[in-house]
Design an enzyme around this catalytic site. Structure first.
Site, PDB file in Angstrom:
ATOM      1  N   LYS A 175       0.882  -1.185   0.000  1.00  0.00           N
ATOM      2  CA  LYS A 175       0.000   0.000   0.000  1.00  0.00           C
ATOM      3  C   LYS A 175       0.913   1.227   0.000  1.00  0.00           C
ATOM      4  O   LYS A 175       1.458   1.597   1.025  1.00  0.00           O
ATOM      5  CB  LYS A 175      -0.879  -0.026   1.269  1.00  0.00           C
TER       6      LYS A 175
ATOM      7  N   GLU B  91       9.738   1.608  10.862  1.00  0.00           N
ATOM      8  CA  GLU B  91      10.777   2.638  10.664  1.00  0.00           C
ATOM      9  C   GLU B  91      10.057   3.980  10.712  1.00  0.00           C
ATOM     10  O   GLU B  91       9.313   4.325   9.793  1.00  0.00           O
ATOM     11  CB  GLU B  91      11.488   2.440   9.330  1.00  0.00           C
TER      12      GLU B  91
ATOM     13  N   CYS C 233      13.986  10.842   6.962  1.00  0.00           N
ATOM     14  CA  CYS C 233      13.902  10.407   8.361  1.00  0.00           C
ATOM     15  C   CYS C 233      15.232  10.526   9.066  1.00  0.00           C
ATOM     16  O   CYS C 233      15.296  10.776  10.264  1.00  0.00           O
ATOM     17  CB  CYS C 233      13.410   8.969   8.423  1.00  0.00           C
TER      18      CYS C 233
ATOM     19  N   GLU D 230       9.335  16.707  14.816  1.00  0.00           N
ATOM     20  CA  GLU D 230       9.905  16.384  13.504  1.00  0.00           C
ATOM     21  C   GLU D 230       9.230  17.293  12.482  1.00  0.00           C
ATOM     22  O   GLU D 230       8.056  17.103  12.160  1.00  0.00           O
ATOM     23  CB  GLU D 230       9.645  14.909  13.153  1.00  0.00           C
TER      24      GLU D 230
HETATM   25  P1  NAD Z   1       2.455   8.567   7.382  1.00  0.00           P
HETATM   26  O1  NAD Z   1       2.634   7.811   8.647  1.00  0.00           O
HETATM   27  O2  NAD Z   1       1.462   9.669   7.344  1.00  0.00           O
HETATM   28  O3  NAD Z   1       2.058   7.604   6.181  1.00  0.00           O
HETATM   29  C1  NAD Z   1       2.853   6.503   5.827  1.00  0.00           C
HETATM   30  C2  NAD Z   1       1.974   5.453   5.185  1.00  0.00           C
HETATM   31  O4  NAD Z   1       1.057   4.963   6.172  1.00  0.00           O
HETATM   32  C3  NAD Z   1       1.131   5.942   4.029  1.00  0.00           C
HETATM   33  O5  NAD Z   1       1.088   4.955   3.020  1.00  0.00           O
HETATM   34  C4  NAD Z   1      -0.250   6.117   4.644  1.00  0.00           C
HETATM   35  O6  NAD Z   1      -1.299   5.995   3.727  1.00  0.00           O
HETATM   36  C5  NAD Z   1      -0.257   4.976   5.630  1.00  0.00           C
HETATM   37  N1  NAD Z   1      -1.195   5.122   6.763  1.00  0.00           N
HETATM   38  C6  NAD Z   1      -1.618   6.266   7.353  1.00  0.00           C
HETATM   39  N2  NAD Z   1      -2.495   5.972   8.349  1.00  0.00           N
HETATM   40  C7  NAD Z   1      -2.612   4.620   8.389  1.00  0.00           C
HETATM   41  C8  NAD Z   1      -3.346   3.708   9.197  1.00  0.00           C
HETATM   42  N3  NAD Z   1      -4.157   4.136  10.173  1.00  0.00           N
HETATM   43  N4  NAD Z   1      -3.219   2.381   8.970  1.00  0.00           N
HETATM   44  C9  NAD Z   1      -2.398   1.926   7.994  1.00  0.00           C
HETATM   45  N5  NAD Z   1      -1.691   2.754   7.182  1.00  0.00           N
HETATM   46  C10 NAD Z   1      -1.790   4.080   7.377  1.00  0.00           C
HETATM   47  O7  NAD Z   1       3.921   9.095   6.984  1.00  0.00           O
HETATM   48  P2  NAD Z   1       4.301  10.070   5.793  1.00  0.00           P
HETATM   49  O8  NAD Z   1       3.870  11.443   6.169  1.00  0.00           O
HETATM   50  O9  NAD Z   1       3.827   9.466   4.516  1.00  0.00           O
HETATM   51  O10 NAD Z   1       5.898   9.952   5.817  1.00  0.00           O
HETATM   52  C11 NAD Z   1       6.723  10.748   6.586  1.00  0.00           C
HETATM   53  C12 NAD Z   1       7.154  10.024   7.854  1.00  0.00           C
HETATM   54  O11 NAD Z   1       7.860   8.823   7.530  1.00  0.00           O
HETATM   55  C13 NAD Z   1       8.118  10.824   8.705  1.00  0.00           C
HETATM   56  O12 NAD Z   1       7.751  10.744  10.051  1.00  0.00           O
HETATM   57  C14 NAD Z   1       9.470  10.134   8.469  1.00  0.00           C
HETATM   58  O13 NAD Z   1      10.414  10.311   9.494  1.00  0.00           O
HETATM   59  C15 NAD Z   1       9.038   8.722   8.328  1.00  0.00           C
HETATM   60  N6  NAD Z   1      10.084   7.932   7.650  1.00  0.00           N
HETATM   61  C16 NAD Z   1      10.853   7.092   8.404  1.00  0.00           C
HETATM   62  C17 NAD Z   1      11.886   6.369   7.816  1.00  0.00           C
HETATM   63  C18 NAD Z   1      12.759   5.463   8.633  1.00  0.00           C
HETATM   64  O14 NAD Z   1      13.498   4.678   8.046  1.00  0.00           O
HETATM   65  N7  NAD Z   1      12.747   5.533   9.937  1.00  0.00           N
HETATM   66  C19 NAD Z   1      12.113   6.494   6.443  1.00  0.00           C
HETATM   67  C20 NAD Z   1      11.307   7.367   5.713  1.00  0.00           C
HETATM   68  C21 NAD Z   1      10.282   8.074   6.327  1.00  0.00           C
END
Ligand code: NAD
Length: 504
Positions: free
Chosen positions: A191, A266, A300, A397
């Site tokens: 997804k 992550e 991240c 963040e």
């Molecule tokens: P997000 O958590 O808003 O969304 C990530 C994914 O989760 C999307 O596909 C979204 O549709 C899905 N999602 C949202 N709510 C959900 C739910 N209730 N159930 C299942 N899936 C759901 O994150 P974002 O804004 O897309 O990405 C940015 C974040 O990702 C930042 O916090 C960043 O630090 C983190 N990130 C972490 C790493 C790492 O390796 N630690 C790498 C890249 C990004």
């Protein structure tokens, strides 16, 4: 990636295709739209124009994809490791052949500068190659003989898994999860993030054209609360590999509780870079700038808190300010651009909201702090100084090209401030004192620390965070530990004594 015009020319026919067909799902080898017929609109952060309609899927589509992954699992699991290896290398070849298409699409969809996205596709191919080579040995275990038994262990793939990815560098991150899952013998339902759906739909097509059997990788587009939630709740999905925000990780843990999902998270970071006065300050400056202003700061592992020793702070910050003001903000498909537009209007207002927060909290804005005229979700690269670690600009963040500088006096102060955060993904330490480097890295709470270096990824090393930054590790064999189950089998080596019950 020659120049802006050539990149726009490469992009045009790809966009035409997406506009005509929309972005649908890919289940059991078949493209399909959402069964409800609903969709949402994907727009480009560059000029806010519509790119295409995207299937807004929910429980039905996730159920179909999970069933497809379940049906494809036995054959894929039973395929010899060497054959899985061959297929994954073919996928890597095919990704490399489409690297320029992937790069321009990713730039247009996310706003990430092409200078970074050009390598993202190649890194995706490298992820496939790395785990392909490990596929033949993935099931290996140990022999642990005891006096009466030959005990052996072997690993078996856990089953169909769900992969949920975010919008920053979506292609590279997706391959980082999908490649080890496939190499381990799992099947996948992916997804992708709703803000960046394009390259996921390309990836599954590339994989199947390269020989991946239908149903082994399935893609379902949709919103997190709908398709994402349904995936985490589906009983046939054995585990969820998730990359995204910390609060979404908490939600997924709750959603997956009833079906006892194994999770790998992550999550976010507020990573410190510690610059001591004995460091090579020119290199420290280059690395600090790179780690927060590359990839639009939507990264991240970004070094979003600069902890700089007071004795050198004025000079270091003056040089830093000049460099930040000189960063080239522009069209992401222009190879000269260093900072492109942020992913979405809501993200732009979140990031820009911290300019007022900084003023209210009493920090200084040494560079940036403005939002240029549109179109596009641009923000000026920004540097906050005179900050303290209790301010929101040091705790939250922000996930944009925004750096918060905080002075410190002693090594003890630096460690205390570095650890005074909810997160623990990475840290960067700049010092030429070896014993200090050993002390500081031992005490910093982070999953990954680089000394006198920016983040340089080496695939055999463990990648992941502590505290609110994550659970579990990727990379090397750690990825297989997540996607596989340990199995113990004990073979009796002779007629050892078995306790006799019920004989009076
Ligand atoms: P997000 O958590 O808003 O969304 C990530 C994914 O989760 C999307 O596909 C979204 O549709 C899905 N999602 C949202 N709510 C959900 C739910 N209730 N159930 C299942 N899936 C759901 O994150 P974002 O804004 O897309 O990405 C940015 C974040 O990702 C930042 O916090 C960043 O630090 C983190 N990130 C972490 C790493 C790492 O390796 N630690 C790498 C890249 C990004």
């Amino acid at each position: 990636m020659t120049d802006l015009t050539a990149n726009l020319d490469r992009l045009a026919p790809l966009l035409r295709q997406f506009r005509e067909s929309g972005v649908g799902n890919h289940i059991a080898g078949q493209r399909s739209q959402a069964t409800s017929g609903t969709h949402f609109t994907n727009t480009s952060p560059v000029d806010e124009t519509e790119i295409c309609a995207v299937a807004r899927s929910g429980e039905d589509e996730i159920d179909a994809a999970a069933r497809a992954a379940k049906a494809a699992f036995p054959d894929w699991r039973n395929l010899e490791g060497a054959s899985r290896k061959a297929v994954l290398h073919q996928i890597a070849d095919a990704i490399e052949a489409r690297a320029d298409d992937i790069a321009v699409l990713e730039s247009w969809d996310t706003g990430q500068p092409i200078r970074f996205m050009a390598k993202a596709a190649l890194r995706g191919a490298e992820n496939f190659r790395f785990f392909a080579d490990r596929a033949p040995a993935a099931r290996d275990g140990h022999a642990l003989p005891s006096p009466t038994l030959m005990n052996v262990t072997t690993r078996v793939p856990i089953g169909p898994v769900g992969v949920i990815t975010p919008w920053n560098t979506p292609f590279m991150l997706s391959t980082w999860k999908i490649a080890p899952a496939l190499a381990a013998g799992c099947t996948v339902v992916h997804k992708p993030a709703e803000f960046s759906p394009l390259t996921a739909s390309l990836l599954v097509e590339i994989c199947e054209a390269a020989g991946l059997p239908p149903g082994v990788l399935n893609v379902v587009q949709g919103l997190g609360e709908e398709a994402g939630r349904a995936l985490t709740e589906h009983p046939d999905i054995r585990a969820i590999a998730f990359v995204g925000e910390s609060k979404t990780g908490s939600a997924i843990m709750r959603q997956g509780a009833d079906t006892l999902k194994r999770v790998h998270f992550e999550l976010g970071g507020k990573n410190p870079v510690l610059v001591f006065d004995d460091a090579d300050l020119d290199r420290a400056l280059d690395a600090a700038i790179f780690m927060i202003y590359s990839l639009n700061g939507e990264r991240c592992t970004s070094s979003s808190r600069l902890l700089v020793q007071s004795s050198i702070a004025d000079d270091f910050l003056a040089k830093l300010t000049a460099r930040v003001e000189n960063l080239k903000v522009g069209h992401p498909l222009d190879p000269a651009t260093e900072i492109g537009p942020l992913i979405h209007a809501t993200h732009l207002s979140k990031v820009a909201g911290y300019f007022d927060t900084a003023r209210r909290e009493g920090a200084a804005i040494a560079a940036g702090g403005t939002v240029p005229e549109g179109p596009g979700h641009y923000v000026a690269p920004t540097l906050f100084t005179k900050a303290t670690n209790d301010m929101a600009i040091a705790r939250d963040e922000i996930f944009g090209p925004v750096l918060t500088a905080i002075p410190f006096d002693t090594e003890e102060d630096a460690i205390r401030i570095a650890n005074d955060t909810a997160y623990g993904l990475t840290a960067y330490v700049w010092t030429n004192d070896l014993t200090r480097a050993l002390r500081v890295t031992d005490r910093i709470e982070a999953g990954m620390i680089w000394v006198n270096s920016e983040n340089v990824r080496h695939l055999p090393t463990p990648f992941g965070g502590v505290k609110a930054s994550g659970i579990g590790r990727d990379g090397g064999d750690w990825s297989f530990e997540f996607y596989m189950e340990q199995k113990h089998i004990g073979f009796a080596t002779g007629p050892h004594k078995i306790p006799k019950l019920g004989q009076g």
